[in-house]
Design a protein around this motif. Structure first.
Motif, PDB file in Angstrom:
ATOM      1  N   ALA A 140       0.820  -1.215   0.000  1.00 62.47           N
ATOM      2  CA  ALA A 140       0.000   0.000   0.000  1.00 62.47           C
ATOM      3  C   ALA A 140       0.852   1.263   0.000  1.00 62.47           C
ATOM      4  O   ALA A 140       0.538   2.231  -0.687  1.00 62.47           O
ATOM      5  CB  ALA A 140      -0.931  -0.014   1.213  1.00 62.47           C
ATOM      6  N   PHE A 141       1.950   1.256   0.744  1.00 61.33           N
ATOM      7  CA  PHE A 141       2.756   2.476   0.836  1.00 61.33           C
ATOM      8  C   PHE A 141       3.452   2.799  -0.477  1.00 61.33           C
ATOM      9  O   PHE A 141       3.862   3.941  -0.708  1.00 61.33           O
ATOM     10  CB  PHE A 141       3.797   2.340   1.952  1.00 61.33           C
ATOM     11  N   ALA A 142       3.612   1.808  -1.379  1.00 60.35           N
ATOM     12  CA  ALA A 142       4.291   2.051  -2.652  1.00 60.35           C
ATOM     13  C   ALA A 142       3.514   3.009  -3.541  1.00 60.35           C
ATOM     14  O   ALA A 142       4.078   3.562  -4.496  1.00 60.35           O
ATOM     15  CB  ALA A 142       4.521   0.733  -3.384  1.00 60.35           C
ATOM     16  N   ALA A 143       2.225   3.227  -3.212  1.00 65.04           N
ATOM     17  CA  ALA A 143       1.437   4.171  -4.005  1.00 65.04           C
ATOM     18  C   ALA A 143       1.961   5.597  -3.884  1.00 65.04           C
ATOM     19  O   ALA A 143       1.651   6.445  -4.727  1.00 65.04           O
ATOM     20  CB  ALA A 143      -0.030   4.118  -3.566  1.00 65.04           C
ATOM     21  N   ASN A 144       2.753   5.879  -2.850  1.00 65.72           N
ATOM     22  CA  ASN A 144       3.284   7.228  -2.650  1.00 65.72           C
ATOM     23  C   ASN A 144       4.636   7.435  -3.320  1.00 65.72           C
ATOM     24  O   ASN A 144       5.271   8.467  -3.097  1.00 65.72           O
ATOM     25  CB  ASN A 144       3.411   7.513  -1.149  1.00 65.72           C
ATOM     26  N   PHE A 145       5.081   6.463  -4.121  1.00 68.99           N
ATOM     27  CA  PHE A 145       6.387   6.547  -4.756  1.00 68.99           C
ATOM     28  C   PHE A 145       6.265   6.204  -6.233  1.00 68.99           C
ATOM     29  O   PHE A 145       5.446   5.382  -6.630  1.00 68.99           O
ATOM     30  CB  PHE A 145       7.378   5.574  -4.102  1.00 68.99           C
ATOM     31  N   PHE A 146       7.109   6.853  -7.031  1.00 66.62           N
ATOM     32  CA  PHE A 146       7.322   6.456  -8.409  1.00 66.62           C
ATOM     33  C   PHE A 146       8.462   5.454  -8.447  1.00 66.62           C
ATOM     34  O   PHE A 146       9.348   5.469  -7.594  1.00 66.62           O
ATOM     35  CB  PHE A 146       7.684   7.649  -9.286  1.00 66.62           C
ATOM     36  N   THR A 147       8.445   4.613  -9.457  1.00 67.19           N
ATOM     37  CA  THR A 147       9.571   3.726  -9.704  1.00 67.19           C
ATOM     38  C   THR A 147      10.429   4.343 -10.797  1.00 67.19           C
ATOM     39  O   THR A 147      10.075   4.337 -11.965  1.00 67.19           O
ATOM     40  CB  THR A 147       9.091   2.331 -10.136  1.00 67.19           C
ATOM     41  N   GLY A 148      11.552   4.895 -10.398  1.00 68.72           N
ATOM     42  CA  GLY A 148      12.384   5.632 -11.335  1.00 68.72           C
ATOM     43  C   GLY A 148      11.932   7.080 -11.456  1.00 68.72           C
ATOM     44  O   GLY A 148      10.819   7.452 -11.056  1.00 68.72           O
ATOM     45  N   MET A 149      12.791   7.898 -11.995  1.00 67.12           N
ATOM     46  CA  MET A 149      12.486   9.325 -12.153  1.00 67.12           C
ATOM     47  C   MET A 149      11.391   9.514 -13.196  1.00 67.12           C
ATOM     48  O   MET A 149      11.485   8.977 -14.302  1.00 67.12           O
ATOM     49  CB  MET A 149      13.750  10.077 -12.568  1.00 67.12           C
ATOM     50  N   PRO A 150      10.330  10.261 -12.878  1.00 69.83           N
ATOM     51  CA  PRO A 150       9.259  10.496 -13.858  1.00 69.83           C
ATOM     52  C   PRO A 150       9.787  11.210 -15.094  1.00 69.83           C
ATOM     53  O   PRO A 150      10.741  12.000 -15.020  1.00 69.83           O
ATOM     54  CB  PRO A 150       8.259  11.369 -13.094  1.00 69.83           C
ATOM     55  N   ALA A 151       9.158  10.950 -16.228  1.00 78.50           N
ATOM     56  CA  ALA A 151       9.620  11.510 -17.495  1.00 78.50           C
ATOM     57  C   ALA A 151       9.644  13.045 -17.505  1.00 78.50           C
ATOM     58  O   ALA A 151      10.635  13.641 -17.942  1.00 78.50           O
ATOM     59  CB  ALA A 151       8.761  10.976 -18.644  1.00 78.50           C
ATOM     60  N   PRO A 152       8.597  13.752 -17.033  1.00 74.56           N
ATOM     61  CA  PRO A 152       8.671  15.217 -17.065  1.00 74.56           C
ATOM     62  C   PRO A 152       9.815  15.773 -16.217  1.00 74.56           C
ATOM     63  O   PRO A 152      10.534  16.687 -16.651  1.00 74.56           O
ATOM     64  CB  PRO A 152       7.302  15.647 -16.510  1.00 74.56           C
ATOM     65  N   LEU A 153      10.009  15.230 -15.024  1.00 77.66           N
ATOM     66  CA  LEU A 153      11.097  15.700 -14.175  1.00 77.66           C
ATOM     67  C   LEU A 153      12.452  15.283 -14.732  1.00 77.66           C
ATOM     68  O   LEU A 153      13.447  15.990 -14.559  1.00 77.66           O
ATOM     69  CB  LEU A 153      10.907  15.184 -12.755  1.00 77.66           C
ATOM     70  N   GLY A 154      12.492  14.131 -15.399  1.00 85.05           N
ATOM     71  CA  GLY A 154      13.732  13.744 -16.060  1.00 85.05           C
ATOM     72  C   GLY A 154      14.107  14.734 -17.154  1.00 85.05           C
ATOM     73  O   GLY A 154      15.287  15.086 -17.309  1.00 85.05           O
ATOM     74  N   ALA A 155      13.106  15.200 -17.905  1.00 82.62           N
ATOM     75  CA  ALA A 155      13.375  16.166 -18.968  1.00 82.62           C
ATOM     76  C   ALA A 155      13.825  17.505 -18.395  1.00 82.62           C
ATOM     77  O   ALA A 155      14.742  18.149 -18.928  1.00 82.62           O
ATOM     78  CB  ALA A 155      12.121  16.360 -19.820  1.00 82.62           C
ATOM     79  N   ILE A 156      13.189  17.956 -17.313  1.00 81.69           N
ATOM     80  CA  ILE A 156      13.586  19.222 -16.695  1.00 81.69           C
ATOM     81  C   ILE A 156      14.991  19.114 -16.112  1.00 81.69           C
ATOM     82  O   ILE A 156      15.825  20.018 -16.266  1.00 81.69           O
ATOM     83  CB  ILE A 156      12.579  19.617 -15.599  1.00 81.69           C
ATOM     84  N   THR A 157      15.281  17.993 -15.459  1.00 78.93           N
ATOM     85  CA  THR A 157      16.564  17.836 -14.771  1.00 78.93           C
ATOM     86  C   THR A 157      17.714  17.645 -15.751  1.00 78.93           C
ATOM     87  O   THR A 157      18.822  18.150 -15.526  1.00 78.93           O
ATOM     88  CB  THR A 157      16.496  16.639 -13.809  1.00 78.93           C
ATOM     89  N   VAL A 158      17.481  16.928 -16.848  1.00 82.31           N
ATOM     90  CA  VAL A 158      18.580  16.618 -17.762  1.00 82.31           C
ATOM     91  C   VAL A 158      19.122  17.872 -18.440  1.00 82.31           C
ATOM     92  O   VAL A 158      20.273  17.885 -18.901  1.00 82.31           O
ATOM     93  CB  VAL A 158      18.122  15.591 -18.812  1.00 82.31           C
ATOM     94  N   MET A 159      18.330  18.938 -18.473  1.00 84.71           N
ATOM     95  CA  MET A 159      18.776  20.166 -19.129  1.00 84.71           C
ATOM     96  C   MET A 159      19.463  21.133 -18.170  1.00 84.71           C
ATOM     97  O   MET A 159      19.651  22.307 -18.500  1.00 84.71           O
ATOM     98  CB  MET A 159      17.589  20.841 -19.817  1.00 84.71           C
ATOM     99  N   LEU A 160      19.846  20.660 -16.990  1.00 89.11           N
ATOM    100  CA  LEU A 160      20.548  21.514 -16.036  1.00 89.11           C
ATOM    101  C   LEU A 160      21.801  22.164 -16.633  1.00 89.11           C
ATOM    102  O   LEU A 160      22.027  23.372 -16.409  1.00 89.11           O
ATOM    103  CB  LEU A 160      20.912  20.695 -14.788  1.00 89.11           C
ATOM    104  N   PRO A 161      22.653  21.457 -17.399  1.00 89.95           N
ATOM    105  CA  PRO A 161      23.811  22.148 -17.997  1.00 89.95           C
ATOM    106  C   PRO A 161      23.413  23.296 -18.917  1.00 89.95           C
ATOM    107  O   PRO A 161      24.138  24.299 -19.013  1.00 89.95           O
ATOM    108  CB  PRO A 161      24.521  21.028 -18.775  1.00 89.95           C
TER     109      PRO A 161
END
Length: 283
Positions: A140-161
């Motif tokens: 039940a507690f796993a509902a509060n977590f994603f497995t792996g970085m979500p795609a939108p946040l991955g896109a925002i984070t990867v462009m940090l440089p």
């Protein structure tokens, strides 16, 4: 259309009207796809700031379309599938191409491979989510977590440089940027538990309404006035939060194992929204 014997039932179904509330979330998703495709065009023209802004705009639309769909009861299977395709374009293909045209092309084939790996990681992440969305074996507690970085946040984070370069920070060597892109791609397809925010209470105490409203306005104003500073801070802060998500998941996993060993039934949690990347739950 009137129900007459001359008109077959299949033809009457084809001309059945569709409520406007079913169209609104899909129109928002299509607008997000337009933003992602425009970002690709802008990156090929060298207008990187506008290209990155288009990706951020697509991420904002991705964050609101699902909530709007649930608010107006506009969920549909078509909308969920359309949103997955939009996420692949906006948060897989477009960021990879932006990074390639920005710097990774300096490494020729190596840079292109890194861009492809990131896009493929995004597609694999979405496919895995779709396949495991209704997994009955999840605690039940796993509902509060994603497995792996979500795609939108991955896109925002990867462009940090890219954000840092807009702040006149010296551009890192292309090899380092390539390594960073591959690390983010790995985090997207990994089994790392990541905070999802689904457990956040959506009801706000009356005495905090003004404070929260002012905070949201301040955040939006800072994002508009200092976009690259804010996006850099968001990216760094999100990466710094990943170990805490993993630790929280492990603690709850150990607590559940201890309860099971002691014969205590696990406490159920409220079912979360069905998607982190998709706008709606399937009816």
């Amino acid at each position: 259309m009137p129900d007459t014997p001359q008109i077959p039932e299949a033809r009457r179904r084809r001309f059945r009207t569709i409520p406007i509330r079913m169209l609104v979330p899909n129109l928002i998703t299509l607008l997000a796809i337009c933003a992602g495709l425009t970002a690709i065009r802008l990156s090929t023209e060298g207008r990187m700031e506008l290209a990155v802004a288009a990706i951020v705009f697509a991420a904002v639309l991705d964050g609101v379309d699902g909530r709007i769909a649930r608010m107006i009861k506009g969920q549909s299977k078509f909308g969920a599938e359309l949103d997955s395709l939009a996420d692949f374009v906006n948060f897989g293909v477009a960021p990879g191409l932006i990074l390639y045209f920005w710097q990774l092309h300096d490494l020729n084939n190596v840079g292109w491979i890194a861009s492809m790996v990131f896009a493929i990681a995004g597609s694999l992440r979405l496919a895995r989510f779709n396949a495991t969305m209704d997994d009955p074996d999840k605690p039940a507690f796993a509902a509060n977590f994603f497995t792996g970085m979500p795609a939108p946040l991955g896109a925002i984070t990867v462009m940090l440089p890219v954000y840092l370069s807009f702040l006149d920070v010296p551009m890192p060597p292309a090899v380092i940027t390539t390594a960073y892109v591959l690390v983010i791609a790995f985090l997207m397809v990994s089994r790392l538990p990541v905070f999802s925010g689904k457990a956040v209470n959506m009801r706000v105490p009356r005495e905090l309404v003004l404070l929260i409203s002012a905070s949201v306005v301040l955040f939006v104003a800072l994002l508009i006035g200092y976009p690259w500073h804010m996006l850099s801070l968001i990216s760094v802060g999100y990466l710094a939060s990943l170990p805490f998500g993993w630790r929280s998941y492990r603690d709850q996993e150990r607590a559940l194992a201890a309860q099971t060993a002691a014969g205590v039934p696990a406490t159920a949690t409220e079912p979360p929204p069905s998607s982190d990347d998709q706008p709606t739950s399937l009816p």
